[in-house]
Design a protein around this motif. Structure first.
Motif, PDB file in Angstrom:
ATOM      1  N   ASN A 144      -3.037   3.096   2.493  1.00  0.00           N
ATOM      2  CA  ASN A 144      -2.639   2.516   1.209  1.00  0.00           C
ATOM      3  C   ASN A 144      -1.345   1.724   1.332  1.00  0.00           C
ATOM      4  O   ASN A 144      -1.181   0.676   0.692  1.00  0.00           O
ATOM      5  CB  ASN A 144      -2.462   3.615   0.158  1.00  0.00           C
ATOM      6  N   PHE A 145      -0.427   2.221   2.141  1.00  0.00           N
ATOM      7  CA  PHE A 145       0.850   1.527   2.331  1.00  0.00           C
ATOM      8  C   PHE A 145       0.627   0.147   2.938  1.00  0.00           C
ATOM      9  O   PHE A 145       1.211  -0.851   2.492  1.00  0.00           O
ATOM     10  CB  PHE A 145       1.755   2.370   3.233  1.00  0.00           C
ATOM     11  N   ILE A 146      -0.229   0.091   3.940  1.00  0.00           N
ATOM     12  CA  ILE A 146      -0.474  -1.194   4.615  1.00  0.00           C
ATOM     13  C   ILE A 146      -1.148  -2.178   3.672  1.00  0.00           C
ATOM     14  O   ILE A 146      -0.724  -3.334   3.541  1.00  0.00           O
ATOM     15  CB  ILE A 146      -1.325  -0.972   5.880  1.00  0.00           C
ATOM     16  N   THR A 147      -2.214  -1.742   3.001  1.00  0.00           N
ATOM     17  CA  THR A 147      -2.966  -2.665   2.150  1.00  0.00           C
ATOM     18  C   THR A 147      -2.172  -3.084   0.914  1.00  0.00           C
ATOM     19  O   THR A 147      -2.373  -4.183   0.396  1.00  0.00           O
ATOM     20  CB  THR A 147      -4.290  -2.024   1.704  1.00  0.00           C
ATOM     21  N   SER A 148      -1.278  -2.230   0.426  1.00  0.00           N
ATOM     22  CA  SER A 148      -0.565  -2.526  -0.809  1.00  0.00           C
ATOM     23  C   SER A 148       0.686  -3.362  -0.588  1.00  0.00           C
ATOM     24  O   SER A 148       0.992  -4.255  -1.389  1.00  0.00           O
ATOM     25  CB  SER A 148      -0.184  -1.222  -1.523  1.00  0.00           C
ATOM     26  N   TYR A 149       1.426  -3.079   0.483  1.00  0.00           N
ATOM     27  CA  TYR A 149       2.756  -3.671   0.624  1.00  0.00           C
ATOM     28  C   TYR A 149       2.874  -4.719   1.725  1.00  0.00           C
ATOM     29  O   TYR A 149       3.824  -5.523   1.705  1.00  0.00           O
ATOM     30  CB  TYR A 149       3.784  -2.567   0.903  1.00  0.00           C
ATOM     31  N   LEU A 150       1.941  -4.714   2.695  1.00  0.00           N
ATOM     32  CA  LEU A 150       2.078  -5.640   3.821  1.00  0.00           C
ATOM     33  C   LEU A 150       2.109  -7.106   3.391  1.00  0.00           C
ATOM     34  O   LEU A 150       2.906  -7.883   3.933  1.00  0.00           O
ATOM     35  CB  LEU A 150       0.956  -5.399   4.834  1.00  0.00           C
ATOM     36  N   PRO A 151       1.271  -7.552   2.437  1.00  0.00           N
ATOM     37  CA  PRO A 151       1.351  -8.974   2.046  1.00  0.00           C
ATOM     38  C   PRO A 151       2.741  -9.386   1.557  1.00  0.00           C
ATOM     39  O   PRO A 151       3.225 -10.486   1.890  1.00  0.00           O
ATOM     40  CB  PRO A 151       0.316  -9.080   0.916  1.00  0.00           C
ATOM     41  N   ILE A 152       3.399  -8.527   0.790  1.00  0.00           N
ATOM     42  CA  ILE A 152       4.743  -8.883   0.303  1.00  0.00           C
ATOM     43  C   ILE A 152       5.745  -8.830   1.446  1.00  0.00           C
ATOM     44  O   ILE A 152       6.659  -9.670   1.521  1.00  0.00           O
ATOM     45  CB  ILE A 152       5.158  -7.944  -0.837  1.00  0.00           C
ATOM     46  N   PHE A 153       5.603  -7.865   2.341  1.00  0.00           N
ATOM     47  CA  PHE A 153       6.498  -7.806   3.498  1.00  0.00           C
ATOM     48  C   PHE A 153       6.376  -9.084   4.338  1.00  0.00           C
ATOM     49  O   PHE A 153       7.384  -9.614   4.834  1.00  0.00           O
ATOM     50  CB  PHE A 153       6.178  -6.586   4.359  1.00  0.00           C
ATOM     51  N   LEU A 154       5.146  -9.562   4.528  1.00  0.00           N
ATOM     52  CA  LEU A 154       4.947 -10.789   5.307  1.00  0.00           C
ATOM     53  C   LEU A 154       5.636 -11.977   4.642  1.00  0.00           C
ATOM     54  O   LEU A 154       6.270 -12.801   5.315  1.00  0.00           O
ATOM     55  CB  LEU A 154       3.449 -11.059   5.466  1.00  0.00           C
ATOM     56  N   THR A 155       5.513 -12.069   3.328  1.00  0.00           N
ATOM     57  CA  THR A 155       6.151 -13.187   2.624  1.00  0.00           C
ATOM     58  C   THR A 155       7.669 -13.083   2.686  1.00  0.00           C
ATOM     59  O   THR A 155       8.369 -14.072   2.966  1.00  0.00           O
ATOM     60  CB  THR A 155       5.699 -13.215   1.152  1.00  0.00           C
ATOM     61  N   ALA A 156       8.200 -11.874   2.429  1.00  0.00           N
ATOM     62  CA  ALA A 156       9.649 -11.703   2.332  1.00  0.00           C
ATOM     63  C   ALA A 156      10.341 -11.785   3.678  1.00  0.00           C
ATOM     64  O   ALA A 156      11.430 -12.378   3.778  1.00  0.00           O
ATOM     65  CB  ALA A 156       9.959 -10.362   1.660  1.00  0.00           C
ATOM     66  N   PHE A 157       9.734 -11.231   4.715  1.00  0.00           N
ATOM     67  CA  PHE A 157      10.449 -11.100   5.981  1.00  0.00           C
ATOM     68  C   PHE A 157       9.842 -11.918   7.125  1.00  0.00           C
ATOM     69  O   PHE A 157      10.330 -11.847   8.251  1.00  0.00           O
ATOM     70  CB  PHE A 157      10.522  -9.626   6.375  1.00  0.00           C
ATOM     71  N   VAL A 158       8.772 -12.666   6.849  1.00  0.00           N
ATOM     72  CA  VAL A 158       8.204 -13.560   7.868  1.00  0.00           C
ATOM     73  C   VAL A 158       8.166 -14.995   7.343  1.00  0.00           C
ATOM     74  O   VAL A 158       8.759 -15.900   7.944  1.00  0.00           O
ATOM     75  CB  VAL A 158       6.784 -13.106   8.285  1.00  0.00           C
ATOM     76  N   GLN A 206       4.039 -13.602  -5.853  1.00  0.00           N
ATOM     77  CA  GLN A 206       3.266 -12.537  -5.218  1.00  0.00           C
ATOM     78  C   GLN A 206       3.608 -11.175  -5.825  1.00  0.00           C
ATOM     79  O   GLN A 206       2.718 -10.350  -6.080  1.00  0.00           O
ATOM     80  CB  GLN A 206       3.545 -12.519  -3.714  1.00  0.00           C
ATOM     81  N   VAL A 207       4.896 -10.943  -6.073  1.00  0.00           N
ATOM     82  CA  VAL A 207       5.308  -9.692  -6.704  1.00  0.00           C
ATOM     83  C   VAL A 207       4.719  -9.597  -8.110  1.00  0.00           C
ATOM     84  O   VAL A 207       4.242  -8.540  -8.534  1.00  0.00           O
ATOM     85  CB  VAL A 207       6.841  -9.580  -6.735  1.00  0.00           C
ATOM     86  N   ILE A 208       4.718 -10.714  -8.844  1.00  0.00           N
ATOM     87  CA  ILE A 208       4.145 -10.724 -10.192  1.00  0.00           C
ATOM     88  C   ILE A 208       2.650 -10.410 -10.128  1.00  0.00           C
ATOM     89  O   ILE A 208       2.121  -9.673 -10.978  1.00  0.00           O
ATOM     90  CB  ILE A 208       4.393 -12.080 -10.879  1.00  0.00           C
ATOM     91  N   TYR A 209       1.972 -10.941  -9.123  1.00  0.00           N
ATOM     92  CA  TYR A 209       0.539 -10.667  -8.998  1.00  0.00           C
ATOM     93  C   TYR A 209       0.289  -9.173  -8.825  1.00  0.00           C
ATOM     94  O   TYR A 209      -0.559  -8.582  -9.507  1.00  0.00           O
ATOM     95  CB  TYR A 209      -0.058 -11.430  -7.812  1.00  0.00           C
ATOM     96  N   PHE A 210       1.016  -8.535  -7.897  1.00  0.00           N
ATOM     97  CA  PHE A 210       0.764  -7.123  -7.614  1.00  0.00           C
ATOM     98  C   PHE A 210       1.227  -6.209  -8.742  1.00  0.00           C
ATOM     99  O   PHE A 210       0.685  -5.109  -8.900  1.00  0.00           O
ATOM    100  CB  PHE A 210       1.451  -6.717  -6.311  1.00  0.00           C
ATOM    101  N   THR A 211       2.225  -6.623  -9.503  1.00  0.00           N
ATOM    102  CA  THR A 211       2.762  -5.743 -10.544  1.00  0.00           C
ATOM    103  C   THR A 211       2.175  -6.018 -11.926  1.00  0.00           C
ATOM    104  O   THR A 211       2.368  -5.204 -12.831  1.00  0.00           O
ATOM    105  CB  THR A 211       4.294  -5.882 -10.622  1.00  0.00           C
ATOM    106  N   VAL A 212       1.481  -7.139 -12.089  1.00  0.00           N
ATOM    107  CA  VAL A 212       0.884  -7.456 -13.391  1.00  0.00           C
ATOM    108  C   VAL A 212      -0.619  -7.672 -13.250  1.00  0.00           C
ATOM    109  O   VAL A 212      -1.433  -6.887 -13.761  1.00  0.00           O
ATOM    110  CB  VAL A 212       1.545  -8.686 -14.036  1.00  0.00           C
ATOM    111  N   THR A 213      -0.991  -8.720 -12.526  1.00  0.00           N
ATOM    112  CA  THR A 213      -2.407  -9.079 -12.425  1.00  0.00           C
ATOM    113  C   THR A 213      -3.231  -7.965 -11.785  1.00  0.00           C
ATOM    114  O   THR A 213      -4.301  -7.596 -12.290  1.00  0.00           O
ATOM    115  CB  THR A 213      -2.564 -10.377 -11.623  1.00  0.00           C
ATOM    116  N   ALA A 214      -2.727  -7.420 -10.673  1.00  0.00           N
ATOM    117  CA  ALA A 214      -3.476  -6.377  -9.982  1.00  0.00           C
ATOM    118  C   ALA A 214      -3.620  -5.124 -10.845  1.00  0.00           C
ATOM    119  O   ALA A 214      -4.638  -4.426 -10.778  1.00  0.00           O
ATOM    120  CB  ALA A 214      -2.789  -6.028  -8.659  1.00  0.00           C
ATOM    121  N   GLN A 215      -2.620  -4.834 -11.670  1.00  0.00           N
ATOM    122  CA  GLN A 215      -2.705  -3.679 -12.559  1.00  0.00           C
ATOM    123  C   GLN A 215      -3.814  -3.877 -13.593  1.00  0.00           C
ATOM    124  O   GLN A 215      -4.563  -2.950 -13.909  1.00  0.00           O
ATOM    125  CB  GLN A 215      -1.364  -3.462 -13.264  1.00  0.00           C
TER     126      GLN A 215
END
Length: 725
Positions: free
Chosen positions: A371-385, A431-440
């Motif tokens: 769950n950690f990988i599927t939920s947070y990895l896309p944002i980690f890639l954007t923020a730190f890559v 991307q953060v808005i998508y996961f915290t609003v749209t995905a919900q």
């Protein structure tokens, strides 16, 4: 009115057992069903059989022997007392036990389920659905109380906050495990009020990536986690389940390697070497690496395709092609996650846990990694890559031009610009808005629609299966037994409930923990994140209640004294949030613009120093919050002290009488007279006197000791004191 009452009553039915025989010969089905009836009767349960749908029978079960059931209640409570869950020993009179502490509906269902499913050596019938001789037993479930459900949903629809009494009601109906979920979600919802208000103010005044917001948010996360840890204890005391996690159920799948006699109890213990289990647990490391590589590669690939299509490709169909990565993720991530979950389950089985609690805890930890990988990895890639290294990486994204080549009219539309490329600075926020609003929102829709579709599909499948059985000479769907008129509505409800999915509270808990992770890790990017969550969670509480009452079978009550291993996940996300939040605040400290795709402006020593300082601030805050909370008394702690005091008082009363707690205990003073002295002298001549007897016979009682002491004081007092007198 009478008809409506008949619809909502359950005819005192406690459980329904679905016995399906579509794939079994008639002789075998009859023999297995007779064994089922005999097993249920053997544990004091009464049964009624009715016709089910699609080659099935409905076995309606209730407690047949109240005396036997009262003994099971007493046995359960004594077990709790022996394991420290209950402070006082239950009364030996079972009827007195039930009269002194009434039986909740959840406890009744739990003990009845124990009678049905627990092994014979533990006093149960040993009926486990779809296993061994009970392969035709499809499911075992209690019936919904539709009258209560309607009132419950109606009541909740008009409430903003749940009171302690509302949580007690959930506990009494559905058990402590589900009640803990609702208590956690309610506490989380109430705690979100402050970050929602502060986040809105920060969004208006401070903007994104504010160090002030990052610090306050980190303090809030620590405070909430520490508060919930105390709240778990209070609820455990309030519901009488503190320490129930220590009562663990043996797994029948457990395979021991040797037997050792317990030196204390003399019982034979089944042992599996801890070192061998540890060596098997080490396989979690390659599993975590495999999961990270598999899911990480898929997510990173789709991430690269999405950047290429949205920021490099400028040909026809771009507005539609940008949805290709989303489609790939939607189709492939669940499939890959299912495969990895199956591997995690096999690995968990291989670890050979002795108890169900340890097994479930270990499996939950493995699932959390996925769950950690599927939920947070896309944002980690954007923020730190993407943000720090985008300008260096994008030129190599030409490998993804195959995704758009069929639509391109010019080769230049597929080429990455060699110079002048600029990253999209708003990508991270979107991307953060998508996961915290749209995905919900999407998740909410999936929870309400998918169960209905699955139920309809399963019903259709069962009909096809029954038709095939009918062609082979079995009882197909066209052969039905007429229901008694006064039972028809009731049996219709039972058949409908038999087709519903089984509710798993772990799924809902996982959603809340993952949501908390977004708040802890990335809300500094978009301070309105807690505003979105507080709205979502108010709806989530009500929708989960509706889901339990309408979309799912009534869950079998289970006890718990916490949210289990998810508490460890909360603490981990809080710690990790102190690192990621500090790193994001530093990277975007230039008015929120970020490194602009090149690492040239990032000073490694400054970034590491920021992370180091932030983590130590986190540790200091956690220590301070724990210390502060430990100094605060709570209703649960007061109740626990009161119960312990009453137990000690009752014990002393039973052992020493009414005046057991008087300090010092009253003594009967003997009046000293001439006759008593003569009697003592006479008695001393009749027995041999020891020196210590003579020593303690010089003064009789406290009054004589007081007189002797007063005389000594008079003799030894200084002359000045005597003159003053």
């Amino acid at each position: 009115m009478a008809h409506n009452h008949a619809v909502h009553q359950n005819f005192d039915v406690d459980y329904v057992i679905v016995y399906r025989f579509a794939d079994t010969t008639n002789v075998e089905a009859r023999d297995m069903f007779a064994a089922l009836m005999q097993a249920l009767a053997g544990v004091g349960l009464a049964t009624e059989v009715r016709n089910g749908d699609n080659c099935s029978l409905l076995v309606l079960v209730k407690v047949g022997s109240e005396k036997r059931f009262a003994q099971e209640v007493y046995r359960s409570r004594v077990k709790d007392w022996l394991n420290g869950v209950r402070a006082a020993e239950p009364a030996r009179d079972t009827q007195k036990t039930l009269a002194g502490e009434s039986l909740t509906e959840a406890e009744r269902f739990r003990i009845t389920h124990h009678l049905i499913t627990s092994p014979k050596e533990d006093g149960g019938a040993g009926i486990i659905p779809k296993e061994g001789q009970w392969k035709n037993v499809e499911s075992i479930f209690p019936l919904h109380d539709h009258t209560f459900n309607k009132e419950w949903i109606k009541q909740w629809s008009t409430m903003t906050f749940l009171k302690a009494e509302d949580l007690d009601q959930i506990r009494d109906r559905f058990g402590e495990k589900i009640a803990y979920y609702f208590a956690f979600t309610q506490s989380y919802f109430q705690f979100l009020i402050f970050p929602a208000a502060f986040g809105f103010a920060s969004w208006v005044i401070l903007g994104s990536f504010s160090p002030i917001y990052a610090l306050i948010n980190g303090l809030w996360c620590v405070t909430f986690v520490e508060y919930w840890k105390r709240q778990e204890v209070d609820l455990g005391v309030r519901w009488g389940v503190k320490g129930v996690g220590g009562i663990q159920r043996k797994r029948k799948e457990f395979q021991h390697e040797k037997e050792v006699r317990d030196p204390v109890t003399g019982e034979m213990m089944h042992i599996f070497p801890a070192t061998k289990r540890l060596s098997r647990q080490l396989l979690q490391i390659p599993f975590a690496i495999l999961a990270t590589l598999a899911l990480g590669t898929l997510i990173a690939t789709c991430f690269g395709i999405e950047i290429f299509l949205s920021e490099v490709y400028n040909g026809p169909g771009q507005s539609l092609l940008v949805f290709l990565p989303t489609g790939l993720l939607t189709a492939l991530v669940p499939t890959l996650t299912t495969m990895l979950t199956a591997i995690a389950t096999r690995l968990n089985d291989y670890e050979n846990w002795e108890t169900s609690e340890n097994y479930e805890s270990a499996l939950t930890q493995k699932i959390f990694v996925l769950n950690f990988i599927t939920s947070y990895l896309p944002i980690f890639l954007t923020a730190f890559v993407y943000v720090p290294f985008g300008s260096l990486i994008v030129p190599y994204l030409d490998i993804f031009n195959l995704t758009a080549r069929p639509f391109a009219t010019d080769e230049k539309q597929l080429q990455t610009p060699s110079a002048g490329f600029a990253i999209n600075p708003s990508r991270l926020r979107k991307q953060v808005i998508y996961f915290t609003v749209t995905a919900q929102i999407v998740n909410f829709a999936m929870e309400t629609i998918v169960p209905y579709i699955k139920r309809r599909g399963f019903s259709k499948y069962q009909e096809m299966k029954s038709e095939r059985a009918a062609k082979k000479g079995g009882a197909g769907s066209g052969i039905t037994i007429d229901d008694v008129p006064e039972e028809s509505e009731f049996l219709k409800r039972v058949r409908n409930e038999a087709e519903l999915d089984v509710y798993d509270v772990t799924t809902d808990l996982r959603e809340m923990i993952i949501q908390f992770g977004y708040l802890s890790l990335f809300s500094v990017v978009w301070p309105l994140t807690p505003v979105s969550f507080i709205i979502n969670n108010w709806i989530e509480l009500r929708s989960d209640a509706v889901k339990i009452c309408v979309e799912m079978q009534r869950p079998t009550p289970a006890r718990a004294d916490s949210i289990g291993p998810w508490l460890d996940s909360l603490q981990f996300l809080t710690w990790l949030g102190s690192i990621t939040t500090a790193a994001l605040a530093y990277l975007f400290s230039n008015d929120g613009l970020g490194p602009d795709g090149t690492p040239a402006t990032i000073k490694g020593w400054a970034l590491l120093l920021t992370i180091f300082f932030s983590e130590h601030v986190f540790l200091l805050m956690r220590w301070a919050v724990r210390l502060a909370i430990s100094k605060i008394d709570s209703p649960g702690m007061e109740k626990e002290r009161a119960e312990r005091f009453m137990v000690r008082k009752r014990y002393l009363h039973d052992a020493l009488g009414h005046d057991a707690l008087d300090v010092p205990p009253p003594q009967m003073e003997e009046k000293i007279t001439r006759e008593s002295l003569e009697e003592d002298a006479r008695q001393s001549t009749l027995r041999t006197q020891r020196p210590q007897d003579h020593f303690w016979a010089r003064q009789r009682g406290w009054e004589e000791s007081a007189k002797v002491g007063a005389g000594l004081i008079e003799k030894m007092a200084p002359k000045e004191s005597k003159k003053e007198q």
